[in-house]
Scaffold this active site. Structure first.
Site, PDB file in Angstrom:
ATOM      1  N   ASP A  31       0.790  -1.243   0.000  1.00  0.00           N
ATOM      2  CA  ASP A  31       0.000   0.000   0.000  1.00  0.00           C
ATOM      3  C   ASP A  31       0.820   1.290   0.000  1.00  0.00           C
ATOM      4  OD1 ASP A  31      -2.040  -1.813   0.114  1.00  0.00           O
ATOM      5  OD2 ASP A  31      -2.645  -1.345   2.162  1.00  0.00           O
TER       6      ASP A  31
ATOM      7  N   CYS B  65      -1.771  -2.372   7.875  1.00  0.00           N
ATOM      8  CA  CYS B  65      -1.634  -3.332   6.782  1.00  0.00           C
ATOM      9  C   CYS B  65      -0.299  -4.075   6.796  1.00  0.00           C
ATOM     10  CB  CYS B  65      -1.833  -2.615   5.449  1.00  0.00           C
ATOM     11  SG  CYS B  65      -3.489  -1.893   5.281  1.00  0.00           S
TER      12      CYS B  65
ATOM     13  N   LYS C  55      -6.565  -5.374  -2.868  1.00  0.00           N
ATOM     14  CA  LYS C  55      -7.184  -5.939  -1.676  1.00  0.00           C
ATOM     15  C   LYS C  55      -8.250  -5.011  -1.122  1.00  0.00           C
ATOM     16  CE  LYS C  55      -3.260  -4.440   1.236  1.00  0.00           C
ATOM     17  NZ  LYS C  55      -3.871  -3.784   2.397  1.00  0.00           N
TER      18      LYS C  55
ATOM     19  N   ALA D 204       3.020   0.491   4.200  1.00  0.00           N
ATOM     20  CA  ALA D 204       2.257   1.284   5.154  1.00  0.00           C
ATOM     21  C   ALA D 204       0.875   0.640   5.368  1.00  0.00           C
ATOM     22  CB  ALA D 204       2.094   2.714   4.636  1.00  0.00           C
ATOM     23  N   THR D 205       0.280   0.900   6.529  1.00  0.00           N
ATOM     24  CA  THR D 205       0.965   1.478   7.673  1.00  0.00           C
ATOM     25  C   THR D 205       1.504   0.346   8.542  1.00  0.00           C
ATOM     26  OG1 THR D 205      -1.056   1.524   9.020  1.00  0.00           O
ATOM     27  CG2 THR D 205      -0.548   3.507   7.706  1.00  0.00           C
TER      28      THR D 205
END
Length: 223
Positions: free
Chosen positions: A35, A158, A125, A153-154
């Site tokens: 992410d 995640c 996701k 992150a974070t």
């Protein structure tokens, strides 16, 4: 004076419980970038923060991984209009700022400062873990991977969820601390402590790069 971040008592308690042993460093790692999208790395977004240092460190690790022939996987959270605007995704009731992560929007695009290539797998996701509800575990098994270097992150969200599910899926977990970031120091530090105690090894970028370098030279300095 405290031995560790949380003090001697905490360190002794965890050691007594049998936590904190080193994980096996496999010979077939994969870098999973969790992410590092605009919605997380740009503070203009509700869910974002300035993660420029994390992006830079991750880019460096990726380049070393490329030199060692290590595959790179990127993840993004992206919701359809029905998911973003409705009550389908329970998580969004708790974290409504995440509703900005809409399919096709700049928020869900991988940060352009990262050296992503067309051949890199992109996992879309709906929740925290890169493994839950996705085909990531099967993909990594198909690639013959045995170790996951988790970046992104974070840290408290995640990244931690991905580390937990990675080890539960049978992969060794390494987390280069400079390659993960959060919105605040407290949750970041607590998550790293928890990951290192229970799920994987939190290591420096230099150690991660050295591990990748050993793959090209055939010289193993660890066990």
């Amino acid at each position: 004076m405290a031995d560790g971040m949380y003090g001697r008592d905490t360190d002794d308690t965890y050691a007594h419980a049998g936590f904190g042993a080193a994980v096996r460093r496999g010979e077939r790692p994969v870098i999973v970038v969790v992410d590092l999208t605009n919605g997380f790395t740009d503070p203009a977004y509700p869910s974002g923060a300035d993660l420029s240092d994390v992006v830079a460190a991750t880019a460096t690790l990726i380049e070393h991984g490329r030199a060692a022939g290590v595959p790179v996987v990127f993840t993004t959270i992206a919701y359809t209009p029905a998911e973003a605007d409705g009550d389908i995704v329970t998580w969004l009731q708790k974290a409504p700022g995440m509703r900005a992560m809409r399919e096709g929007s700049p928020a869900v695009a991988i940060d352009a400062r990262l050296p992503r290539r067309d051949e890199d797998l992109l996992v879309v996701k709906k929740g925290a873990s890169a493994f839950f509800g996705t085909g990531l575990a099967a993909a990594l098994t198909g690639m013959g991977r045995d170790t996951v270097l988790v970046c992104g992150a974070t840290t408290s969200g995640c990244v931690r969820a991905t580390a937990v599910d990675a080890v539960q899926s049978g992969f060794s977990v390494l987390v280069p601390r400079d390659c993960v970031g959060d919105r605040a120091a407290g949750p970041h530090d607590a998550a790293l402590f928890d990951i290192h105690a229970k799920y994987g090894d939190v290591i420096g970028v230099a150690e991660a790069v050295e591990h990748l370098r050993q793959l090209t030279t055939g010289v193993r300095l660890d066990v």
